[in-house]
Design a protein around this motif. Structure first.
Motif, PDB file in Angstrom:
ATOM      1  N   PRO A 180       0.685  -1.312  -0.053  1.00 50.77           N
ATOM      2  CA  PRO A 180       0.120  -0.011   0.156  1.00 50.77           C
ATOM      3  C   PRO A 180       0.969   1.332   0.121  1.00 50.77           C
ATOM      4  O   PRO A 180       1.997   1.349   0.447  1.00 50.77           O
ATOM      5  CB  PRO A 180      -0.834  -0.122   1.316  1.00 50.77           C
ATOM      6  CG  PRO A 180       0.113  -1.074   2.312  1.00 50.77           C
ATOM      7  CD  PRO A 180       0.760  -1.778   1.290  1.00 50.77           C
ATOM      8  N   VAL A 181       0.129   2.532  -0.539  1.00 44.56           N
ATOM      9  CA  VAL A 181       1.048   3.547  -0.575  1.00 44.56           C
ATOM     10  C   VAL A 181       0.546   4.462   0.485  1.00 44.56           C
ATOM     11  O   VAL A 181      -0.419   4.308   1.197  1.00 44.56           O
ATOM     12  CB  VAL A 181       0.798   4.608  -1.682  1.00 44.56           C
ATOM     13  CG1 VAL A 181       1.302   3.662  -2.954  1.00 44.56           C
ATOM     14  CG2 VAL A 181      -0.877   4.717  -2.006  1.00 44.56           C
ATOM     15  N   LYS A 182       1.571   5.193   1.255  1.00 43.62           N
ATOM     16  CA  LYS A 182       1.246   6.149   2.388  1.00 43.62           C
ATOM     17  C   LYS A 182       0.506   7.305   2.217  1.00 43.62           C
ATOM     18  O   LYS A 182      -0.300   7.798   2.766  1.00 43.62           O
ATOM     19  CB  LYS A 182       2.515   6.690   3.069  1.00 43.62           C
ATOM     20  CG  LYS A 182       3.466   5.286   3.363  1.00 43.62           C
ATOM     21  CD  LYS A 182       4.689   5.953   4.154  1.00 43.62           C
ATOM     22  CE  LYS A 182       5.655   4.699   4.696  1.00 43.62           C
ATOM     23  NZ  LYS A 182       6.801   5.312   5.169  1.00 43.62           N
TER      24      LYS A 182
ATOM     25  N   TYR B 178       7.413   6.800   0.465  1.00 46.08           N
ATOM     26  CA  TYR B 178       6.041   6.653   0.988  1.00 46.08           C
ATOM     27  C   TYR B 178       5.151   5.289   0.252  1.00 46.08           C
ATOM     28  O   TYR B 178       4.052   5.464  -0.098  1.00 46.08           O
ATOM     29  CB  TYR B 178       5.449   7.818  -0.358  1.00 46.08           C
ATOM     30  CG  TYR B 178       6.175   9.094   0.167  1.00 46.08           C
ATOM     31  CD1 TYR B 178       5.909   9.827   1.386  1.00 46.08           C
ATOM     32  CD2 TYR B 178       7.005   9.899  -0.719  1.00 46.08           C
ATOM     33  CE1 TYR B 178       6.488  11.040   1.682  1.00 46.08           C
ATOM     34  CE2 TYR B 178       7.726  11.042  -0.291  1.00 46.08           C
ATOM     35  CZ  TYR B 178       7.306  11.519   0.990  1.00 46.08           C
ATOM     36  OH  TYR B 178       7.961  12.738   1.237  1.00 46.08           O
ATOM     37  N   VAL B 179       6.040   4.424   0.503  1.00 45.56           N
ATOM     38  CA  VAL B 179       5.475   3.041   0.187  1.00 45.56           C
ATOM     39  C   VAL B 179       5.590   2.296   1.392  1.00 45.56           C
ATOM     40  O   VAL B 179       6.563   2.052   1.845  1.00 45.56           O
ATOM     41  CB  VAL B 179       6.215   2.195  -1.037  1.00 45.56           C
ATOM     42  CG1 VAL B 179       5.318   0.928  -1.324  1.00 45.56           C
ATOM     43  CG2 VAL B 179       5.815   3.177  -2.404  1.00 45.56           C
ATOM     44  N   LYS B 180       4.260   1.411   1.854  1.00 45.63           N
ATOM     45  CA  LYS B 180       4.584   0.949   3.105  1.00 45.63           C
ATOM     46  C   LYS B 180       4.968  -0.672   2.806  1.00 45.63           C
ATOM     47  O   LYS B 180       4.473  -1.585   2.956  1.00 45.63           O
ATOM     48  CB  LYS B 180       3.172   0.893   3.722  1.00 45.63           C
ATOM     49  CG  LYS B 180       2.424   2.119   4.059  1.00 45.63           C
ATOM     50  CD  LYS B 180       1.295   1.981   4.820  1.00 45.63           C
ATOM     51  CE  LYS B 180       0.649   3.153   5.264  1.00 45.63           C
ATOM     52  NZ  LYS B 180      -0.589   3.067   5.647  1.00 45.63           N
ATOM     53  N   THR B 181       6.392  -0.721   2.699  1.00 44.30           N
ATOM     54  CA  THR B 181       7.014  -2.016   2.422  1.00 44.30           C
ATOM     55  C   THR B 181       7.316  -2.738   3.844  1.00 44.30           C
ATOM     56  O   THR B 181       7.669  -3.894   3.766  1.00 44.30           O
ATOM     57  CB  THR B 181       8.268  -1.777   1.768  1.00 44.30           C
ATOM     58  OG1 THR B 181       9.465  -1.023   2.423  1.00 44.30           O
ATOM     59  CG2 THR B 181       8.030  -1.067   0.285  1.00 44.30           C
ATOM     60  N   GLY B 182       7.191  -1.979   4.972  1.00 40.08           N
ATOM     61  CA  GLY B 182       7.661  -2.579   6.202  1.00 40.08           C
ATOM     62  C   GLY B 182       9.000  -2.358   6.550  1.00 40.08           C
ATOM     63  O   GLY B 182       9.613  -3.304   7.374  1.00 40.08           O
TER      64      GLY B 182
END
Length: 316
Positions: free
Chosen positions: A33-35, A95-99
Motif C-alpha cells: 500500500p502507498v502512504k 511513501y510506500v509501506k514496504t515494512g
C-alpha cells in the motif's frame, strides 16, 4: 549455409545455430500500500514536472503499488531508494509501506539486452520509418544484442529505446513477451492517465474559506501567512512558520503534487524568505494568500517555488 531474405530495409538471417542469449528473468513482484497519493515518474527525479515524464496522482491514497525492483536515486522523503512498478513508473520508496526502510526487492537491471529478430535500423524517434532521416542503417544485426533502457507506445505498437539513444520497434526484438517487459521503465507517459481525480474538500473548508474571503484586501496580515491559515481554521500557534508546517506534512508523507488542491487545503511554497509561504486553497485551482494585502490567485501552481499541497492536520 546462411540465406538472407531482405524485406524493405530489414534483413532476416536464418541460421542453423544462432547466438545464445539469456534474457533477464522477470522479477518477482510484490504489492504494497502507498502512504499517500503518489505521482508516477519515468525517471528518478523528484523535481521533474507533471507531463511528458510524470503522471499526476497515478497511485491514489489507499491504493497499492506492485513493485518489481528497486534502485538508488535522488533523496526524496528522507530516502534515496526508488521503486519501479509493474506500470514501468518510479515511485519514492519513502511513501510506500514496504515494512522496511531498506530494500525489499532485488536491484533493477537496466539496460536489458535482447537479441534482434531481424537486422534493425536505429531510429531517431519512436514510430519513425526504417528509412526516416537520421536513422542508423543496420545498427542492430539480426541475432545481435539490443540494449533496451525503456519502452513506450507509438502508433499502437511498443517501441524500445536503446542505450545508444535510438529507437527500434519492439516486435522485432526477442524480449520473450508481446507486451511491456517487467523491470524496464517507460520512456514517457504517452497513453497513461492518473489514477486520482478530484480530492474531497476538507471537512471544515467552508468556514476556513469564509474567514479568508472576508479578509480579501486587508493589509494587516503581511508576513503572517501561517497564522492566517491557522486562524482560518480557528486555531493558532501550531507551527512557527509555513516552512515548518510544510516539513511536518512532507515528513509524514502528506504532500500531494500534480493535482489541483481541493477546497481548504494548505498550499506551500519555498518563497524568498527562510519562513516559506502558505496559501489557503478555495478550490477550482484558486487560493487566497497574504501579502501587502490579502488577495486571490489562480496562477499559484505555475510558480517555480510551488511545493505542493496537503490537508491541514486533523486536530485543527
Amino acid at each position: 549455409m546462411h540465406r538472407r531474405l531482405t524485406v524493405g530495409l530489414l534483413a532476416v538471417v536464418c541460421t542453423a545455430a544462432g547466438l545464445a542469449f539469456t534474457a533477464s528473468p522477470a522479477s518477482a513482484a510484490a504489492t504494497y500500500p502507498v502512504k499517500t497519493t503518489l505521482d508516477g515518474r519515468t525517471v528518478k527525479d523528484p523535481e521533474v514536472p507533471v507531463g511528458r515524464l510524470r503522471v499526476a496522482d497515478k497511485y491514489p491514497e489507499g491504493s497499492s503499488v506492485t513493485i518489481v525492483c528497486q534502485d538508488d536515486g535522488p533523496s526524496y522523503g528522507g530516502s534515496t531508494l526508488w521503486d519501479l512498478t509493474t506500470d514501468g513508473l518510479w515511485v519514492p520508496d519513502a511513501y510506500v509501506k514496504t515494512g522496511s526502510s531498506g530494500r525489499v526487492m532485488g536491484a533493477c537491471s537496466i539496460p536489458k539486452s535482447f537479441p534482434a529478430k531481424v537486422t534493425l535500423n536505429g531510429r531517431q524517434n519512436k514510430g519513425d520509418a526504417a528509412d526516416a532521416p537520421g536513422s542508423v542503417v543496420d545498427r542492430y544485426p539480426a541475432g545481435g544484442s539490443v540494449p533496451v533502457v525503456c519502452q513506450a507506445p507509438a502508433g499502437g505498437a511498443i517501441w524500445d529505446r536503446t542505450s545508444h539513444n535510438l529507437w527500434v520497434p519492439d516486435q522485432y526484438v526477442q524480449t520473450g513477451t508481446t507486451g511491456y517487459v517487467s523491470g524496464l521503465p517507460r520512456c514517457d507517459t504517452d497513453g497513461m492517465t492518473g489514477g486520482g481525480g478530484g480530492f474531497p474538500a476538507d471537512p471544515n473548508a467552508d468556514s476556513a474559506i469564509a474567514f479568508a474571503r472576508a479578509r480579501l484586501g486587508h493589509t494587516d496580515w503581511n508576513n503572517q501567512c501561517e497564522l492566517f491559515v491557522e486562524r482560518a481554521y480557528g486555531t493558532s500557534g501550531r507551527f512557527a512558520t509555513a516552512l515548518a508546517h510544510y516539513r511536518w506534512q512532507r515528513d509524514n508523507g502528506r504532500i500531494h503534487t500534480g493535482s489541483v488542491p481541493p477546497p481548504g487545503a494548505a498550499v506551500f511554497f519555498t518563497s524568498t524568505t527562510s519562513a516559506g509561504h502558505i496559501m489557503l486553497s478555495i478550490g477550482n485551482n484558486s487560493a487566497i494568500s497574504t501579502g501587502p494585502s490579502v488577495y486571490q490567485t489562480n496562477t499559484f501552481r505555475e510558480r517555480s517555488d510551488y511545493l505542493g499541497w496537503a490537508y491541514v492536520p486533523s486536530g485543527w
